[in-house]
Design a protein around this motif. Structure first.
Motif, mmCIF file in Angstrom:
data_model
loop_
_atom_site.group_PDB
_atom_site.id
_atom_site.type_symbol
_atom_site.label_atom_id
_atom_site.label_comp_id
_atom_site.label_asym_id
_atom_site.label_seq_id
_atom_site.Cartn_x
_atom_site.Cartn_y
_atom_site.Cartn_z
ATOM 1 N N GLU A 29 0.834 -1.199 0.000
ATOM 2 C CA GLU A 29 0.000 0.000 0.000
ATOM 3 C C GLU A 29 0.871 1.251 0.000
ATOM 4 O O GLU A 29 1.965 1.235 0.580
ATOM 5 N N VAL A 30 0.377 2.308 -0.633
ATOM 6 C CA VAL A 30 1.072 3.596 -0.609
ATOM 7 C C VAL A 30 0.040 4.678 -0.270
ATOM 8 O O VAL A 30 -1.104 4.629 -0.759
ATOM 9 N N GLU A 31 0.445 5.624 0.543
ATOM 10 C CA GLU A 31 -0.450 6.700 0.948
ATOM 11 C C GLU A 31 -0.559 7.742 -0.173
ATOM 12 O O GLU A 31 0.400 7.948 -0.929
ATOM 13 N N THR A 34 2.184 10.393 -0.535
ATOM 14 C CA THR A 34 3.475 9.812 -0.939
ATOM 15 C C THR A 34 3.488 9.556 -2.446
ATOM 16 O O THR A 34 4.462 9.880 -3.144
ATOM 17 N N GLN A 64 -7.988 6.006 6.327
ATOM 18 C CA GLN A 64 -7.651 5.763 7.730
ATOM 19 C C GLN A 64 -7.458 7.093 8.429
ATOM 20 O O GLN A 64 -6.802 7.990 7.887
ATOM 21 N N ARG A 72 -6.541 9.814 5.969
ATOM 22 C CA ARG A 72 -5.495 9.642 4.948
ATOM 23 C C ARG A 72 -5.908 8.477 4.064
ATOM 24 O O ARG A 72 -6.375 7.450 4.546
ATOM 25 N N TRP A 74 -5.179 5.433 1.627
ATOM 26 C CA TRP A 74 -4.171 4.436 1.241
ATOM 27 C C TRP A 74 -4.659 3.720 -0.008
ATOM 28 O O TRP A 74 -5.834 3.380 -0.110
ATOM 29 N N ARG B 38 12.360 6.174 0.306
ATOM 30 C CA ARG B 38 11.316 6.610 1.238
ATOM 31 C C ARG B 38 11.051 5.576 2.332
ATOM 32 O O ARG B 38 10.490 5.895 3.370
ATOM 33 N N ARG B 85 3.877 3.580 9.117
ATOM 34 C CA ARG B 85 3.051 3.940 7.955
ATOM 35 C C ARG B 85 2.895 5.450 7.838
ATOM 36 O O ARG B 85 2.938 6.009 6.746
ATOM 37 N N THR B 88 6.528 6.925 6.751
ATOM 38 C CA THR B 88 7.047 6.593 5.414
ATOM 39 C C THR B 88 5.993 6.738 4.311
ATOM 40 O O THR B 88 6.335 6.970 3.159
ATOM 41 N N GLY B 89 4.722 6.556 4.652
ATOM 42 C CA GLY B 89 3.668 6.622 3.621
ATOM 43 C C GLY B 89 3.642 5.388 2.738
ATOM 44 O O GLY B 89 2.994 5.376 1.684
ATOM 45 N N VAL B 90 4.362 4.356 3.162
ATOM 46 C CA VAL B 90 4.441 3.123 2.374
ATOM 47 C C VAL B 90 4.287 1.949 3.330
ATOM 48 O O VAL B 90 4.743 2.005 4.463
ATOM 49 N N TRP B 91 3.633 0.889 2.861
ATOM 50 C CA TRP B 91 3.549 -0.308 3.695
ATOM 51 C C TRP B 91 3.664 -1.557 2.838
ATOM 52 O O TRP B 91 3.051 -1.642 1.784
ATOM 53 N N SER B 92 4.478 -2.483 3.295
ATOM 54 C CA SER B 92 4.583 -3.764 2.619
ATOM 55 C C SER B 92 4.841 -4.836 3.660
ATOM 56 O O SER B 92 5.924 -4.901 4.230
#
Lengths: 104, 161
Positions: A29-31, A34, A64, A72, A74, B38, B85, B88-92
């Protein structure tokens, strides 16, 4: 799993939309912010591309609540989007090889 | 303006040339590299995670404390993930998909052995302080594996074709 056949996807012919799927394709996932910063576009442009990808069934979004109270967004790639992206990239690679190959 | 098919009217309709295809692939690679940058983990993340793992594994060795340890670990983990999260604004979470399988496997083995040791302490098969040893070993393993896992994930992102 069998890789998708190389095929250009009309939705992904727009470079920014291809970039969105490219970024989402390597993580879960990316916000929104970002992704917007990564592409270097305005919020409105980003929203427009996401709407198109969402309507095509290529991405899904979830909101979320953040510390500030402002939600925000996602974004994640769907399996349909992943398949279209991989097929599109495979075709781009095939096309790119044409210029890399020596001409006689 | 969007048309009825949901595809922007600005979408190029022609097949890209070889040069355009190559530029598109280069742009994708550049994005992956930026995304990898990032994903730099905050410096406090791994020590905090190591402390949580210590609490979980050592707490497993004490029947009366385990429930408290489990609650602390779960709440701490949710807070850590949320902070990561947000920053960084990224999640994996699917680390195996983007490399680093060997680190995940090695850490899983250490964790299973340490939980076994802690369980042995709980049942009285070994002295109680072995649960603390198991907790310390698990915590130190987290500190060792964490940064390496991060580096492997970022490297994998940069190298993804």
């Amino acid at each position: 799993m069998k890789p998708p056949a190389p095929a250009l996807d009309v939705v992904l012919l727009e470079p920014k939309r291809l970039q969105i799927c490219g970024a989402l394709g390597v993580v879960d996932e990316v916000e929104f912010a970002t992704l917007r910063d990564l592409l270097g576009v305005a919020d409105s442009v980003m929203s427009k591309h996401l709407k198109t990808l969402d309507e095509a069934g290529y991405v899904s979004t979830s909101k979320q609540k953040a510390d500030t109270g402002r939600p925000r967004t996602w974004i994640k790639l769907t399996s349909k989007g992943r398949s279209a992206f991989l097929g599109h990239v495979a075709e781009l690679r095939r096309l790119a090889q044409d210029v890399a190959a020596p001409t006689s | 303006m969007e048309n009825n098919s949901g595809v922007s009217s600005s979408t190029p309709s022609q097949e890209p040339s070889a040069a355009e295809a190559r530029r598109a692939l280069e742009a994708l690679a550049a994005d992956r590299r930026e995304l990898a940058d990032r994903m730099a983990t905050p410096t406090w993340y791994h020590p905090a995670l190591a402390a949580l793992v210590f609490i979980l594994v050592a707490g497993y060795g004490f029947e009366r404390l385990f429930l408290i340890a489990l609650v602390l670990y779960s709440a701490g983990l949710v807070a850590l993930v949320t902070a990561y999260r947000r920053i960084t604004g990224v999640w994996s979470a699917n680390l195996s998909r983007i490399g680093a399988r060997r680190y995940v496997a090695a850490f899983a083995v250490v964790l299973i052995v340490c939980l076994g040791l802690s369980n042995a302490a709980r049942s009285g098969a070994v002295p109680w302080w072995w649960a603390l040893v198991a907790g310390v070993v698990s915590g130190l393993s987290t500190l060792w594996v964490g940064p390496r896992l991060d580096a492997a994930v970022r490297s994998s992102l940069r190298e993804t074709k």
